[in-house]
Scaffold this motif. Structure first.
Motif, PDB file in Angstrom:
ATOM      1  N   GLU A 138       0.843  -1.195   0.000  1.00 35.75           N
ATOM      2  CA  GLU A 138       0.000   0.000   0.000  1.00 35.75           C
ATOM      3  C   GLU A 138       0.878   1.245   0.000  1.00 35.75           C
ATOM      4  O   GLU A 138       1.709   1.431   0.883  1.00 35.75           O
ATOM      5  CB  GLU A 138      -0.909   0.007   1.237  1.00 35.75           C
ATOM      6  CG  GLU A 138      -1.865   1.185   1.267  1.00 35.75           C
ATOM      7  CD  GLU A 138      -2.797   1.164   2.452  1.00 35.75           C
ATOM      8  OE1 GLU A 138      -3.628   2.085   2.551  1.00 35.75           O
ATOM      9  OE2 GLU A 138      -2.700   0.225   3.278  1.00 35.75           O
ATOM     10  N   ASP A 139       0.722   2.075  -1.020  1.00 41.65           N
ATOM     11  CA  ASP A 139       1.485   3.310  -1.131  1.00 41.65           C
ATOM     12  C   ASP A 139       0.573   4.478  -0.749  1.00 41.65           C
ATOM     13  O   ASP A 139      -0.263   4.927  -1.537  1.00 41.65           O
ATOM     14  CB  ASP A 139       1.996   3.483  -2.565  1.00 41.65           C
ATOM     15  CG  ASP A 139       2.930   4.674  -2.703  1.00 41.65           C
ATOM     16  OD1 ASP A 139       2.959   5.511  -1.775  1.00 41.65           O
ATOM     17  OD2 ASP A 139       3.627   4.774  -3.721  1.00 41.65           O
ATOM     18  N   LYS A 140       0.712   4.961   0.469  1.00 39.38           N
ATOM     19  CA  LYS A 140      -0.181   6.004   0.982  1.00 39.38           C
ATOM     20  C   LYS A 140       0.054   7.356   0.309  1.00 39.38           C
ATOM     21  O   LYS A 140      -0.837   8.208   0.288  1.00 39.38           O
ATOM     22  CB  LYS A 140      -0.029   6.119   2.492  1.00 39.38           C
ATOM     23  CG  LYS A 140      -0.526   4.877   3.223  1.00 39.38           C
ATOM     24  CD  LYS A 140      -0.461   5.033   4.731  1.00 39.38           C
ATOM     25  CE  LYS A 140      -1.024   3.792   5.417  1.00 39.38           C
ATOM     26  NZ  LYS A 140      -0.970   3.895   6.891  1.00 39.38           N
ATOM     27  N   GLU A 141       1.237   7.548  -0.252  1.00 40.65           N
ATOM     28  CA  GLU A 141       1.518   8.817  -0.941  1.00 40.65           C
ATOM     29  C   GLU A 141       0.717   8.930  -2.227  1.00 40.65           C
ATOM     30  O   GLU A 141       0.125   9.969  -2.518  1.00 40.65           O
ATOM     31  CB  GLU A 141       3.014   8.931  -1.221  1.00 40.65           C
ATOM     32  CG  GLU A 141       3.856   9.186   0.027  1.00 40.65           C
ATOM     33  CD  GLU A 141       5.296   9.469  -0.334  1.00 40.65           C
ATOM     34  OE1 GLU A 141       5.588   9.673  -1.532  1.00 40.65           O
ATOM     35  OE2 GLU A 141       6.137   9.491   0.586  1.00 40.65           O
ATOM     36  N   THR A 142       0.710   7.862  -2.995  1.00 44.50           N
ATOM     37  CA  THR A 142      -0.028   7.887  -4.270  1.00 44.50           C
ATOM     38  C   THR A 142      -1.467   7.407  -4.116  1.00 44.50           C
ATOM     39  O   THR A 142      -2.256   7.479  -5.056  1.00 44.50           O
ATOM     40  CB  THR A 142       0.676   6.996  -5.309  1.00 44.50           C
ATOM     41  OG1 THR A 142       0.673   5.634  -4.836  1.00 44.50           O
ATOM     42  CG2 THR A 142       2.100   7.449  -5.538  1.00 44.50           C
TER      43      THR A 142
END
Length: 271
Positions: A190-194
């Motif tokens: 999970e990439d919270k930035e994107t």
């Protein structure tokens, strides 16, 4: 393991598999036996509980928290060693009107993102493998910074082995199925930035299908790249009630690139 594993299916699924040259590997959380993925987990938790003391509590407790957070990303396609099993015809091949596709196990060994494994039904052997997997944790020193990245990485390796064992293990009551599995374990981050999920070591993009009110994720495994020395499909077994005409099925297979396929009929007979 022999060189053929059989995928029992109805006629619609058979047609789609051959024409698309594709198998679907679905999430273990959507198997027919919903308890299956927890079969090994319960044994792991019980074993750790048995060995937990005041001295090693912090180590085991930290491991268990990580274990709970890192649920297995495991996707499988199911096959059987048995080419003519009544239970399989009834359960997976439209009560005998379908077919069993005989896949070449050697073909899939070329794909390093897929593992082919017999299902392990023997509980004693399952317990033995659990002990071997957990042994490094048992021996790990008690005085350590268990919140460190080093310990987390150490635990992740053990958890990955447990998850793979979970993916290939079942209750011995299912032994008659003689199951073999293609197992895929992509890395999903999970990439919270994107605000997206990143997939690594995956065989395709993640797709979804709707079944009986559920949304089921799966990956596509293509078998469209082959030659006569290592073909993916070796034979087709017609179910006890199947009405295919041999010449017509040979034409269908040949027109889709599968010329050297044996056609057999089930020896079972039932109504």
């Amino acid at each position: 393991m022999g060189n053929i594993m059989y995928h029992y299916c109805n006629v619609d699924a058979f047609k789609a598999i051959i024409q698309n040259k594709t198998l679907w590997l679905s999430s273990v959380y959507n198997l027919n036996d919903y308890k299956e993925i927890h079969w090994i987990k319960e044994k792991v938790l019980k074993r750790i509980q048995e060995l937990t003391t005041k001295n090693n509590y912090e180590k085991f407790n930290t491991f268990l928290k990580l274990y709970e957070k890192k649920q297995p990303n495991v996707y499988i396609a199911s096959f059987s060693k048995g080419e003519d099993l009544l239970s399989q015809w009834r359960a997976y091949a439209n009560d005998g009107y379908g077919v069993a596709i005989g896949f070449n196990t050697e073909y899939f060994k070329e794909n390093k993102l897929i593992k082919t494994s017999k299902v392990l039904y023997d509980e004693e052997q399952q317990q033995k493998e659990i002990e071997e997997i957990l042994e490094p944790l048992f021996k790990f020193e008690e005085k350590f910074d268990f919140l460190s990245f080093e310990f987390e990485e150490f635990c992740e390796n053990i958890i990955n082995e447990i998850n793979y064992l979970s993916a290939k293990s079942k209750n011995e009551l299912f032994m008659e199925e003689q199951e073999i599995r293609l197992i895929h374990t992509p890395l999903i981050i999970e990439d919270k930035e994107t605000k997206r999920f990143i997939f690594k070591k995956n065989i395709s993009t993640m797709l979804f299908r709707a079944v009986c009110g559920s949304l089921i994720p799966y990956f596509e495994l293509k078998f469209d790249n082959f030659n006569e020395e290592n073909e993916p499909i070796l034979e087709i077994i017609k179910g006890p009630k199947n009405k295919f005409i041999d010449q017509e099925i040979k034409i269908f297979l040949a027109n889709n690139g599968f010329y050297n396929v044996k056609i057999k009929s089930s020896k079972s007979s039932y109504r």
